[in-house]
Design a protein around this motif. Sequence first.
Motif, mmCIF file in Angstrom:
data_model
loop_
_atom_site.group_PDB
_atom_site.id
_atom_site.type_symbol
_atom_site.label_atom_id
_atom_site.label_comp_id
_atom_site.label_asym_id
_atom_site.label_seq_id
_atom_site.Cartn_x
_atom_site.Cartn_y
_atom_site.Cartn_z
ATOM 1 N N LYS A 15 0.871 -1.049 0.021
ATOM 2 C CA LYS A 15 -0.128 0.119 -0.136
ATOM 3 C C LYS A 15 0.942 1.298 0.135
ATOM 4 O O LYS A 15 0.661 2.064 -0.731
ATOM 5 C CB LYS A 15 -0.724 0.151 1.140
ATOM 6 N N SER A 16 2.014 1.337 0.745
ATOM 7 C CA SER A 16 2.675 2.502 0.976
ATOM 8 C C SER A 16 3.449 2.523 -0.289
ATOM 9 O O SER A 16 3.835 3.491 -0.994
ATOM 10 C CB SER A 16 3.721 2.189 2.163
ATOM 11 N N THR A 17 3.824 1.332 -0.751
ATOM 12 C CA THR A 17 4.619 1.605 -2.296
ATOM 13 C C THR A 17 3.637 2.217 -3.069
ATOM 14 O O THR A 17 4.222 2.936 -3.924
ATOM 15 C CB THR A 17 5.164 0.089 -2.415
ATOM 16 N N TYR A 48 2.636 11.156 5.508
ATOM 17 C CA TYR A 48 3.347 10.044 5.410
ATOM 18 C C TYR A 48 2.967 8.927 6.716
ATOM 19 O O TYR A 48 2.563 9.613 7.494
ATOM 20 C CB TYR A 48 4.865 10.241 5.388
ATOM 21 N N GLN A 49 3.367 7.758 6.589
ATOM 22 C CA GLN A 49 2.802 6.955 7.497
ATOM 23 C C GLN A 49 3.558 7.405 9.034
ATOM 24 O O GLN A 49 2.911 7.127 9.873
ATOM 25 C CB GLN A 49 3.533 5.409 7.149
ATOM 26 N N SER A 50 4.911 7.820 8.910
ATOM 27 C CA SER A 50 5.565 7.930 10.127
ATOM 28 C C SER A 50 5.242 9.526 10.439
ATOM 29 O O SER A 50 5.831 9.911 11.566
ATOM 30 C CB SER A 50 6.865 7.860 10.131
ATOM 31 N N LEU A 99 -3.217 10.054 2.436
ATOM 32 C CA LEU A 99 -2.986 9.959 3.859
ATOM 33 C C LEU A 99 -2.499 8.339 4.156
ATOM 34 O O LEU A 99 -3.498 7.527 3.605
ATOM 35 C CB LEU A 99 -4.226 10.317 4.759
ATOM 36 N N ASP A 100 -1.547 8.191 4.637
ATOM 37 C CA ASP A 100 -1.058 6.892 4.783
ATOM 38 C C ASP A 100 -1.211 6.526 6.246
ATOM 39 O O ASP A 100 -0.590 7.123 7.322
ATOM 40 C CB ASP A 100 0.507 6.509 4.735
ATOM 41 N N GLU A 101 -2.586 5.763 6.434
ATOM 42 C CA GLU A 101 -2.787 5.509 7.929
ATOM 43 C C GLU A 101 -3.159 6.469 8.796
ATOM 44 O O GLU A 101 -2.484 6.567 9.696
ATOM 45 C CB GLU A 101 -1.967 4.389 8.523
HETATM 46 MG MG LIG Z 1 2.563 1.250 4.918
#
Ligand SMILES: [Mg+2]
Lengths: 263, 377
Positions: free
Chosen positions: A48-50, A92-94, A169-171
């Motif tokens: 997903k992130s990719t 980003y996720q982080s 939006l990542d998570e």
């Molecule tokens: Mg991810």
Amino acid sequence: MHNPNRQPIISVRDLTAQYGDRAVLEHVSFEVHRGEIFVILGGSGCGKSTLMKCLIGLYQPAAGSVFIDGENFSAADADTHARLLRKIGVMYQSGALFGSMTVQENVRLPLDEYTALPTAAKRAVVASKLALVGLRDASFKLPAELSGGMIKRAAIARALALNPAIVFLDEPSAGLDPVTSADLDQTIIDLSRDLGVTFVIVTHELASIYTLADRCIMLDAGAKGIIATGRPAELRDRPPNDLVKSFFHRQPLTTQPGLRQPS
Amino acid sequence: MPAATASIISESRGLVVTVTGVLTADGVAAVWPVLDKIAAADGDVLVRAGEVTACDSTGAVFLRELERVTVSGGRRFQLDGLRAEFARTLELFPLDAIVPPPPTPRRQPGLIVTVGEKTCEIVADLRNQVVFLGQLTVALWQVLRRPRQLHWKKILQIFHTAAVDGLPIVGLISLLTGLIISSQSVGPLRAYGADIHVIYLVALIMFRELGPIMTAILVAGRTGSAFAAEIGTMKVNEELDALKTMGLDPVRFLVVERVIAGCWALPLLTVYAMLLGVGASFIVMLSGGYSLPALYAELTDYCTVSDVVEGLLKACFFGVLVTGVGCLRGIQTRAGAAAVGAATTRAVVSSIVLIIASDCVFTLISTTLRDAASLPF
Ligand SMILES: [Mg+2]
Ligand SMILES: Nc1ncnc2c1ncn2[C@@H]1O[C@H](COP(=O)(O)OP(=O)(O)OP(=O)(O)O)[C@@H](O)[C@H]1O
């Protein structure tokens, strides 16, 4: 709800992404329509992130292309690339906040770089974005002084700073309590309905998926691509395969070897 | 032609502000100055927004700011004709949302407070170093009793990056030092007919002092800083906390291997530096017409093994010092990317200061011992 005659705002054609020789996604194609909330689902590590990195141009796909607003993002020259990036906001996720700047400086940075607004206007805009994610009181804190959920919300405020047409939006709700998470979902819906912002969201929260998503796709690591597309309620009621079924009904996969069979 | 315009007309009931055009970032930038005029004027405000053709959240913030400026002066505000879709945008941003919170004042300490705080910091830092030295000794002792627990592969790997990969730069600097000292001292010594002693001079300098010191400084810059950055990043990522909650001591787990690798790497690099420094001196003298046997005799007549041993002892100590300080600064890293940079800087600076300070002590001890044994120099 979408009008099929209108041009999709994102269109992914036959995209293949790989790290080294190992393909993570193969021949993925889909479209995101203007103003919709589009959710990407899938198990951990399925890409997903990719996929998101390919969509925002951070990762060059091995094959295939990504069109944003009808322009080929994957093969854009520097000017087009910069212009298309202005239409995009990313969380980003982080979180990826700049550690040396306070929350309000983080949100303000894109305004400083890309608009001619006077200082007072920038301050008001920053305040309004932080109020939107409920972070007014943390304006002058450094990212290191924030909790995980506050970092997420600050990152969302920064992604919204330039009023982008598409927000990735990542998570977003990972690490948020149910109340804040529901608030955030409502904010996303408001922004989408009232401002026509398109959202592409990676999430696992079933509750948010039902309230948020106009459409979703589900990726799978084994299939290296999309295994289902549709409205969340549709997928829940008529799952096209076992993977989708176990995801929406929160059941363990009975066919998976080595896992305990449900009694 | 600006994207948006705003004009003010004074009427008997108050001010009528007509806003037109595209109220996005560019448009808002153009019409923002109107706020000052409204703040300066008197009377209620009526905003006619019927000709606003686009309004995003920046536009909404502008309209709210119009309202805030008016209302805060105790005047009445009315917004007319805004399209329904834009009115909904406006609702997303309530009046109190656009007011930035007052900045929390940053305390500006006076001179005495600053001096006091700095002193406390230095004392606390010294204390930390002593504590760290204690932890390191305990960890080393535990490991040396059970050497099998060590990851020798990891040590070898660290040794490789610290020593083998450092050969070129150490070689370059030593060669240069040997060349410079020899070629510059030949002239002055010749005035006394003592130019053959250049070899003796360079050998003493390289064996006892510059060999170990320069190598240690280079290792501090190459390896100590790398340790600080690596461990610092681990600290920022909460990896050190993870180790602790697993019941693993970060000093045992991360520092011991690096220190063991360092206390071997530095003496070996120092031998290399000594050889190249003296070798360079030989080259200079040979090209000046001296014969190789004469030069060699000069070296063996005056220099003793004790000179080399002294240098190697120092190098061993510096090895522990430089790698230990690098790791300590890494462990002390605070939060954020900038903190990793600060840790790296502190690692190199403290290493160099400590190298020089301890070298003074070493030299003092060795001269006293030589005096006692009534050796010539
Ligand atoms: Mg991810
Ligand atoms: N930089 C990288 N180099 C090599 N492989 C990678 C890299 N980043 C991700 N991968 C691999 O690609 C696959 C997909 O990773 P990705 O981060 O896209 O997963 P994800 O769907 O976002 O998972 P999660 O829900 O856990 O965030 C994983 O198998 C991962 O091991």
